[in-house]
Write an enzyme that holds these catalytic residues in place. Structure first.
Site, PDB file in Angstrom:
ATOM      1  N   ASN A 204       1.135  10.503  15.870  1.00  0.00           N
ATOM      2  CA  ASN A 204      -0.056  10.925  14.709  1.00  0.00           C
ATOM      3  C   ASN A 204      -1.326  10.551  14.986  1.00  0.00           C
ATOM      4  O   ASN A 204      -1.800   9.981  15.910  1.00  0.00           O
ATOM      5  CB  ASN A 204       0.668  10.292  13.362  1.00  0.00           C
ATOM      6  CG  ASN A 204       0.629   8.801  13.286  1.00  0.00           C
ATOM      7  OD1 ASN A 204      -0.535   8.302  13.304  1.00  0.00           O
ATOM      8  ND2 ASN A 204       1.781   8.494  13.469  1.00  0.00           N
ATOM      9  N   ASP A 273       8.531   7.839  11.317  1.00  0.00           N
ATOM     10  CA  ASP A 273       9.785   8.045  10.649  1.00  0.00           C
ATOM     11  C   ASP A 273      10.932   8.183  11.542  1.00  0.00           C
ATOM     12  O   ASP A 273      11.936   8.048  11.112  1.00  0.00           O
ATOM     13  CB  ASP A 273       9.434   8.980   9.393  1.00  0.00           C
ATOM     14  CG  ASP A 273       8.656   8.567   8.379  1.00  0.00           C
ATOM     15  OD1 ASP A 273       8.605   7.354   7.941  1.00  0.00           O
ATOM     16  OD2 ASP A 273       7.829   9.350   7.795  1.00  0.00           O
TER      17      ASP A 273
HETATM   18  O1  PMT Z   1      -5.943   4.637  11.265  1.00  0.00           O
HETATM   19  P1  PMT Z   1      -7.017   5.449  10.641  1.00  0.00           P
HETATM   20  O2  PMT Z   1      -7.267   6.850  11.654  1.00  0.00           O
HETATM   21  O3  PMT Z   1      -8.067   4.510  10.322  1.00  0.00           O
HETATM   22  O4  PMT Z   1      -6.228   6.050   9.385  1.00  0.00           O
HETATM   23  C1  PMT Z   1      -5.751   5.264   8.276  1.00  0.00           C
HETATM   24  C2  PMT Z   1      -4.372   5.674   7.831  1.00  0.00           C
HETATM   25  C3  PMT Z   1      -4.487   7.166   7.096  1.00  0.00           C
HETATM   26  C4  PMT Z   1      -3.419   5.722   9.112  1.00  0.00           C
HETATM   27  C5  PMT Z   1      -4.087   4.633   6.957  1.00  0.00           C
HETATM   28  O5  PMT Z   1      -4.917   4.105   6.021  1.00  0.00           O
HETATM   29  C6  PMT Z   1      -2.758   4.899   6.242  1.00  0.00           C
HETATM   30  O6  PMT Z   1      -2.666   5.583   5.113  1.00  0.00           O
HETATM   31  N1  PMT Z   1      -1.611   4.436   6.667  1.00  0.00           N
HETATM   32  C7  PMT Z   1      -0.258   4.446   6.406  1.00  0.00           C
HETATM   33  C8  PMT Z   1       0.085   5.943   7.025  1.00  0.00           C
HETATM   34  C9  PMT Z   1       1.574   6.192   6.875  1.00  0.00           C
HETATM   35  O7  PMT Z   1       2.502   6.005   7.773  1.00  0.00           O
HETATM   36  O8  PMT Z   1       1.997   6.499   5.623  1.00  0.00           O
HETATM   37  P2  PMT Z   1       3.389   6.717   5.219  1.00  0.00           P
HETATM   38  O9  PMT Z   1       3.282   7.263   3.767  1.00  0.00           O
HETATM   39  O10 PMT Z   1       4.071   7.519   6.106  1.00  0.00           O
HETATM   40  O11 PMT Z   1       4.116   5.211   5.135  1.00  0.00           O
HETATM   41  C10 PMT Z   1       4.154   4.177   3.906  1.00  0.00           C
HETATM   42  C11 PMT Z   1       4.084   2.971   4.146  1.00  0.00           C
HETATM   43  O12 PMT Z   1       5.222   2.472   4.971  1.00  0.00           O
HETATM   44  C12 PMT Z   1       3.002   2.561   5.083  1.00  0.00           C
HETATM   45  O13 PMT Z   1       2.415   1.107   4.822  1.00  0.00           O
HETATM   46  C13 PMT Z   1       3.526   2.520   6.656  1.00  0.00           C
HETATM   47  O14 PMT Z   1       3.014   1.334   7.369  1.00  0.00           O
HETATM   48  C14 PMT Z   1       5.264   2.075   6.225  1.00  0.00           C
HETATM   49  N2  PMT Z   1       6.056   2.354   7.037  1.00  0.00           N
HETATM   50  C15 PMT Z   1       6.163   3.734   7.247  1.00  0.00           C
HETATM   51  C16 PMT Z   1       7.171   4.226   8.266  1.00  0.00           C
HETATM   52  C17 PMT Z   1       8.153   3.123   8.886  1.00  0.00           C
HETATM   53  N3  PMT Z   1       8.937   3.889   9.639  1.00  0.00           N
HETATM   54  N4  PMT Z   1       7.778   1.983   8.711  1.00  0.00           N
HETATM   55  C18 PMT Z   1       6.949   1.497   7.767  1.00  0.00           C
HETATM   56  O15 PMT Z   1       6.749   0.384   7.793  1.00  0.00           O
END
Ligand code: PMT
Length: 393
Positions: A204, A273
């Site tokens: 990503n 994911d």
């Molecule tokens: O890295 P940059 O370019 O500075 O950009 C910053 C960012 C947008 C990546 C960052 O600030 C951000 O939003 N990170 C989370 C991105 C994300 O994966 O979001 P999500 O909504 O898919 O996941 C939610 C949470 O679950 C996140 O804290 C993620 O780390 C966690 N997660 C998700 C999937 C997974 N398999 N395991 C996890 O722990």
């Protein structure tokens, strides 16, 4: 707060009197060193008037600052802020050149140094400038990433000096009490890469900038920081325990191994994911008669959900990257992932979130309250997020 403001010869130097005024507003006593080129853009007289102190321009025999030489000034100063910092000054600072009053002073200075690079985007992206910034970062210099927008040359892009109130606020934050002293904080950053075959992967747009800013801000506030990062182009920050991983499974293992000694977890990483069920041993060949193909994916480990389940005593800050219904989706994730705070990023806006130098977020707490953090450099946003963490510890 005793601040030496170094002003170098870029167009943003015209903002220097406002920078001085804003620094004074936050309680700083300011002495200014101008390079001769900066003095073409901004009047020394104006800077002397707003700072209430003489301004140093000449390396030799500088007058009008009470006879204080650079060694005495270094004894007085708590922090050196170079804003704007030109490519030329960054190069001098990186190699330790001392051929004008400011670069000479920088060698004598012993406290923290903050630089705010400001220049045209293509100059900023030049490998020599990037290398000098990397050297400075490695040495512990704080680089305040430039803002994006319309530049003086008419181009659109990254390279604008952050606005004077943001600079002043950032300097003030450097003097915040070490309110995370004694705390162990685990930060994850960057993307993960899920291999398909030896040359292809699913990933990503995360650059790691937000997570690295969180790690940097936490370290400066006294925390013992462990940073676990996916593949990024950013060098490992000084003073943090650093582990580089590639896949979601590797990040899961590294996080679980590090978890027992942590009190706070900040999950800024953008973790996959789903991951391919099988990784081909050889590069998958294109077949002339095949127009479509299918890649079968399985769920990747949900690191955050596992942390929440395994260590209920931890304070957990989740991040959510959303393109629509940002706040309601983030609220749902806050509950599902059992986090204490969730930082909602609107990644539909290309000027914030993924791979930008700035961010603007909404932080939602478990009690339902929310706090908007206005657009600012990621390090500034990181400090605001940590303020909210500290309030709730
Ligand atoms: O890295 P940059 O370019 O500075 O950009 C910053 C960012 C947008 C990546 C960052 O600030 C951000 O939003 N990170 C989370 C991105 C994300 O994966 O979001 P999500 O909504 O898919 O996941 C939610 C949470 O679950 C996140 O804290 C993620 O780390 C966690 N997660 C998700 C999937 C997974 N398999 N395991 C996890 O722990």
């Amino acid at each position: 707060m005793h601040i030496v403001l170094g002003v170098t010869g870029g167009i943003a130097a015209y903002k220097a009197p406002d920078v001085v005024r804003r620094l004074r507003d936050v309680g700083a006593d300011v002495r200014v060193i101008l390079t001769p080129n900066a003095a073409r853009f901004v009047s020394p007289l104006a800077l002397a008037a707003v700072s209430g102190n003489g301004v140093i321009i000449e390396q030799w025999g500088h007058s009008g600052h009470g006879g204080v030489d650079h060694i005495e000034l270094a004894r007085w100063a708590d922090l050196l802020l170079v804003a704007p910092a030109t490519a030329n000054m960054l190069a001098k600072l990186a190699v330790g050149l001392a051929d004008d009053a400011l670069s000479t002073y920088a060698i004598a200075h012993r406290g923290p140094i903050v630089v705010a690079p400001a220049m045209n985007t293509s100059m900023l992206q030049h490998p020599a400038v990037q290398m000098n910034l990397a050297v400075l970062r490695e040495r512990g210099v704080i680089v305040l990433d430039p803002d994006s927008g319309l530049l003086a040359c008419g181009d659109e892009g990254s390279g604008r000096m952050p606005d004077p109130p943001v600079l002043a606020d950032f300097v003030k934050q450097q003097f915040a009490t070490r309110d995370l002293e004694g705390r162990s904080i685990l930060v994850t950053a960057g993307p993960t890469r899920e291999p398909i075959d030896p040359v292809r992967f699913i990933s990503n747009r995360s650059s790691g900038k937000m997570g690295y800013a969180m790690a940097e801000a936490a370290r400066r506030r006294g925390a013992k920081v462990t940073l676990i990062s996916g593949p990024t182009a950013i060098p490992a920050p000084a003073g943090v325990a650093f582990t580089r991983v590639m896949t979601a499974a590797e990040m899961h293992k590294a996080v679980m191994d590090a978890l027992p000694s942590q009190q706070i977890v900040i999950k800024a990483a953008a973790v996959a994911d789903f991951t391919p069920v099988a990784v081909a041993d050889h590069k998958i060949k294109k077949q002339a008669d095949v127009d479509e193909t299918t890649l079968t994916l399985k769920k990747a480990p949900d690191i955050l959900a596992d942390i929440g389940a395994s260590s209920p005593r931890l304070f957990i800050v989740a991040f959510a990257a959303e393109t629509d219904s940002v706040e309601s989706n983030a609220r749902e994730k806050l509950v599902r992932k059992n986090a204490d705070l969730i930082v909602a990023n609107d990644v539909a806006d290309p000027s914030i979130g993924f791979d930008s130098d700035q961010n603007a977020v909404t932080v939602i707490a478990r009690d339902g309250s929310s706090t908007k953090i206005e657009r600012a450099a990621k390090i500034v946003v990181a400090n605001r997020i940590l303020d909210l963490v500290v309030e709730r510890l």
